[in-house]
Design a protein around this motif. Structure first.
Motif, PDB file in Angstrom:
ATOM      1  N   THR A 192      82.929  39.811  96.936  1.00  0.00           N
ATOM      2  CA  THR A 192      84.030  40.040  96.962  1.00  0.00           C
ATOM      3  C   THR A 192      84.824  38.719  96.745  1.00  0.00           C
ATOM      4  OG1 THR A 192      84.841  40.598  99.239  1.00  0.00           O
ATOM      5  CG2 THR A 192      84.607  42.920  97.650  1.00  0.00           C
ATOM      6  N   THR A 193      84.113  38.476  97.451  1.00  0.00           N
ATOM      7  CA  THR A 193      84.518  36.542  97.630  1.00  0.00           C
ATOM      8  C   THR A 193      83.661  36.112  96.881  1.00  0.00           C
ATOM      9  OG1 THR A 193      82.662  36.692  99.950  1.00  0.00           O
ATOM     10  CG2 THR A 193      85.452  36.992 100.096  1.00  0.00           C
ATOM     11  N   ILE A 194      82.756  35.674  96.908  1.00  0.00           N
ATOM     12  CA  ILE A 194      82.462  34.599  96.345  1.00  0.00           C
ATOM     13  C   ILE A 194      80.930  34.879  95.144  1.00  0.00           C
ATOM     14  CG2 ILE A 194      80.295  32.899  96.614  1.00  0.00           C
ATOM     15  CD1 ILE A 194      82.240  32.179  98.527  1.00  0.00           C
ATOM     16  N   GLU A 244      86.413  37.798  90.944  1.00  0.00           N
ATOM     17  CA  GLU A 244      87.168  39.149  90.127  1.00  0.00           C
ATOM     18  C   GLU A 244      86.888  39.942  89.646  1.00  0.00           C
ATOM     19  OE1 GLU A 244      84.522  37.135  89.611  1.00  0.00           O
ATOM     20  OE2 GLU A 244      83.303  37.994  88.086  1.00  0.00           O
ATOM     21  N   ALA A 245      86.095  40.613  89.998  1.00  0.00           N
ATOM     22  CA  ALA A 245      86.212  41.783  89.934  1.00  0.00           C
ATOM     23  C   ALA A 245      86.736  42.513  89.525  1.00  0.00           C
ATOM     24  CB  ALA A 245      84.579  42.773  90.812  1.00  0.00           C
ATOM     25  N   GLU A 246      86.979  43.982  88.975  1.00  0.00           N
ATOM     26  CA  GLU A 246      88.304  45.087  89.113  1.00  0.00           C
ATOM     27  C   GLU A 246      88.324  45.172  90.368  1.00  0.00           C
ATOM     28  OE1 GLU A 246      87.673  46.905  84.965  1.00  0.00           O
ATOM     29  OE2 GLU A 246      89.385  47.963  85.138  1.00  0.00           O
ATOM     30  N   ALA A 283      88.808  42.170 105.156  1.00  0.00           N
ATOM     31  CA  ALA A 283      88.916  41.850 103.559  1.00  0.00           C
ATOM     32  C   ALA A 283      89.992  41.427 103.187  1.00  0.00           C
ATOM     33  CB  ALA A 283      89.857  43.900 104.005  1.00  0.00           C
ATOM     34  N   ALA A 284      89.558  40.556 102.134  1.00  0.00           N
ATOM     35  CA  ALA A 284      89.749  39.820 101.231  1.00  0.00           C
ATOM     36  C   ALA A 284      91.215  39.639 101.004  1.00  0.00           C
ATOM     37  CB  ALA A 284      89.369  38.143 100.779  1.00  0.00           C
ATOM     38  N   ASP A 285      92.188  39.210 100.101  1.00  0.00           N
ATOM     39  CA  ASP A 285      93.105  39.212  99.894  1.00  0.00           C
ATOM     40  C   ASP A 285      92.927  40.686  98.519  1.00  0.00           C
ATOM     41  OD1 ASP A 285      95.234  38.629 101.073  1.00  0.00           O
ATOM     42  OD2 ASP A 285      95.863  36.775  99.229  1.00  0.00           O
ATOM     43  N   GLY A 286      93.500  41.375  97.967  1.00  0.00           N
ATOM     44  CA  GLY A 286      93.743  42.442  97.291  1.00  0.00           C
ATOM     45  C   GLY A 286      92.209  43.164  97.700  1.00  0.00           C
ATOM     46  N   VAL A 287      91.501  42.977  98.459  1.00  0.00           N
ATOM     47  CA  VAL A 287      90.511  44.290  98.847  1.00  0.00           C
ATOM     48  C   VAL A 287      90.748  45.072  99.629  1.00  0.00           C
ATOM     49  CG1 VAL A 287      88.315  44.335 100.041  1.00  0.00           C
ATOM     50  CG2 VAL A 287      88.904  41.621  98.961  1.00  0.00           C
ATOM     51  N   ILE A 288      89.783  46.272  99.391  1.00  0.00           N
ATOM     52  CA  ILE A 288      90.790  47.841 100.093  1.00  0.00           C
ATOM     53  C   ILE A 288      89.763  47.669 100.960  1.00  0.00           C
ATOM     54  CG2 ILE A 288      91.086  50.363  99.359  1.00  0.00           C
ATOM     55  CD1 ILE A 288      92.902  48.656  97.300  1.00  0.00           C
ATOM     56  N   VAL A 308      88.793  54.826  95.054  1.00  0.00           N
ATOM     57  CA  VAL A 308      90.063  53.578  94.941  1.00  0.00           C
ATOM     58  C   VAL A 308      89.168  53.591  93.334  1.00  0.00           C
ATOM     59  CG1 VAL A 308      89.224  51.232  95.089  1.00  0.00           C
ATOM     60  CG2 VAL A 308      88.885  53.066  97.525  1.00  0.00           C
ATOM     61  N   ILE A 309      87.971  53.181  92.604  1.00  0.00           N
ATOM     62  CA  ILE A 309      87.428  52.563  91.765  1.00  0.00           C
ATOM     63  C   ILE A 309      88.307  53.638  90.402  1.00  0.00           C
ATOM     64  CG2 ILE A 309      85.640  52.985  90.216  1.00  0.00           C
ATOM     65  CD1 ILE A 309      83.593  53.113  92.298  1.00  0.00           C
ATOM     66  N   HIS A 310      88.454  54.575  90.322  1.00  0.00           N
ATOM     67  CA  HIS A 310      90.126  55.410  89.552  1.00  0.00           C
ATOM     68  C   HIS A 310      91.296  54.804  89.628  1.00  0.00           C
ATOM     69  CE1 HIS A 310      86.484  59.262  88.810  1.00  0.00           C
ATOM     70  NE2 HIS A 310      86.602  57.804  88.096  1.00  0.00           N
ATOM     71  N   THR A 311      91.644  54.860  90.654  1.00  0.00           N
ATOM     72  CA  THR A 311      92.893  54.502  90.953  1.00  0.00           C
ATOM     73  C   THR A 311      92.880  52.767  90.712  1.00  0.00           C
ATOM     74  OG1 THR A 311      92.998  55.190  93.168  1.00  0.00           O
ATOM     75  CG2 THR A 311      94.501  54.380  92.628  1.00  0.00           C
ATOM     76  N   ARG A 312      92.122  52.004  90.828  1.00  0.00           N
ATOM     77  CA  ARG A 312      92.536  50.553  90.627  1.00  0.00           C
ATOM     78  C   ARG A 312      92.062  50.130  88.968  1.00  0.00           C
ATOM     79  NH1 ARG A 312      93.101  46.124  94.044  1.00  0.00           N
ATOM     80  NH2 ARG A 312      94.278  47.203  95.144  1.00  0.00           N
ATOM     81  N   THR A 313      91.165  51.377  88.238  1.00  0.00           N
ATOM     82  CA  THR A 313      91.142  50.775  86.649  1.00  0.00           C
ATOM     83  C   THR A 313      91.719  51.749  86.191  1.00  0.00           C
ATOM     84  OG1 THR A 313      88.883  52.831  87.134  1.00  0.00           O
ATOM     85  CG2 THR A 313      88.048  50.540  87.149  1.00  0.00           C
ATOM     86  N   LYS A 314      92.431  52.726  86.793  1.00  0.00           N
ATOM     87  CA  LYS A 314      93.115  53.415  86.120  1.00  0.00           C
ATOM     88  C   LYS A 314      92.174  54.404  84.521  1.00  0.00           C
ATOM     89  CE  LYS A 314      97.727  50.920  86.738  1.00  0.00           C
ATOM     90  NZ  LYS A 314      96.618  49.529  86.989  1.00  0.00           N
ATOM     91  N   ARG A 315      90.851  54.670  85.148  1.00  0.00           N
ATOM     92  CA  ARG A 315      89.541  54.903  84.598  1.00  0.00           C
ATOM     93  C   ARG A 315      89.217  56.067  84.660  1.00  0.00           C
ATOM     94  NH1 ARG A 315      86.995  50.632  81.822  1.00  0.00           N
ATOM     95  NH2 ARG A 315      88.093  49.463  83.647  1.00  0.00           N
TER      96      ARG A 315
END
Ligand SMILES: Nc1ncnc2c1ncn2[C@@H]1O[C@H](COP(=O)(O)OP(=O)(O)O)[C@@H](O)[C@H]1O
Ligand SMILES: Nc1ccn([C@@H]2O[C@H](COP(=O)(O)OP(=O)(O)O)[C@@H](O)[C@H]2O)c(=O)n1
Length: 229
Positions: A139-141, A145-147, A195-200, A219-226
């Protein structure tokens, strides 16, 4: 042949025994995604160091191993394997000897740089609509940029209990002590406890295995809206 669009990236970090590998693999299977276990590469390099009688505390000697590190890993969640050259090391990399050597290998900056490049390339080239990549610094390095970015945690007690249920060749106390000391060493190199910023954060302490998979997929569905299932 037309190139596929880049796969949806799901990055999952967390400490040892939090459920990263088992939950990531199960979630990937259900979503039709690929699964990339990054710890396996650090473990495989530690295995090679032991096989060659290389002192893993010698950063230069460990770095020198990278030039003949012929590594491959299965990213199909149903066909997991890890090889170094012609040798299948899928089981060998889980041995207590490898677990004890891996943190020293993983702290070498040249190793981290080379493996980070390898993970980015493996993740970008999967033949699936998405890929779940799990480790300590995804998530950090590796893929900031991961969705979807998740920190999978569980209380120390829950993590120790889960890991010692898996390892029957050593006492629960030994397994717990080794896990604690590996987490201590690893956390000097990368921060996977907060958790870094933006990490759930998904805390699995009071969730069973199935509930944890569902929480991650949510979380995957909520974040990607798919919806992938
Ligand atoms: N929520 C959970 N409840 C109970 N056991 C779990 C849960 N999540 C994972 N496990 C089990 O805990 C053990 C450690 O999980 P693993 O995926 O190897 O963790 P990690 O990859 O983070 O070290 C495995 O036996 C796994 O099946
Ligand atoms: N992204 C990663 C993944 C693993 N590692 C290292 O590789 C080791 C093994 O990772 P792993 O994910 O197989 O460990 P477990 O938590 O599954 O026991 C860790 O103890 C770290 O030293 C790392 O430094 N960075």
């Amino acid at each position: 042949m037309a190139r596929h669009a880049l796969p949806t990236l799901v990055a999952i970090d967390g400490p040892a025994g939090s459920g990263k590998s088992s939950v990531s693999r199960a979630a990937a299977r259900r979503l039709g995604f690929a699964y990339l276990d990054t710890g396996a590469a650090y473990r495989a390099l530690a295995w090679l160091a032991l096989d060659r009688n290389t002192d893993s505390s010698q950063a230069d000697a460990v770095t020198a191993l990278l030039k003949d590190f012929d590594y491959s890993i299965g990213t199909d969640p149903d066909e997991y394997f890890v090889t170094v050259g012609e040798t299948d090391v899928t089981d060998a990399i889980r041995s207590p000897e490898v677990s004890a050597a891996v943190s020293a290998v993983a702290r070498v900056p040249e190793v981290r740089g080379a493996l980070t490049e390898l993970f980015r390339s493996l993740a970008a080239n999967v033949d699936r609509p998405g890929v779940v990549v799990e480790g300590r610094d995804i998530t950090t390095i590796v893929a900031p940029e991961a969705e979807v970015r998740i920190l999978l945690t569980a209380s120390e007690e829950a993590r120790m209990t889960r890991r010692s249920a898996e390892i029957t060749t050593q006492s629960a106390e030994t397994v717990a002590e080794q896990l604690r000391s590996r987490d201590r060493a690893d956390s000097q190199v990368v921060d996977f406890m907060s958790a870094a910023d933006g990490v759930i954060t998904v805390d699995s302490t009071h969730l069973d295995f199935e509930q944890t998979i569902e929480a991650v997929i949510d979380v995957i569905h909520t974040r990607t809206k798919r919806t992938f299932e």
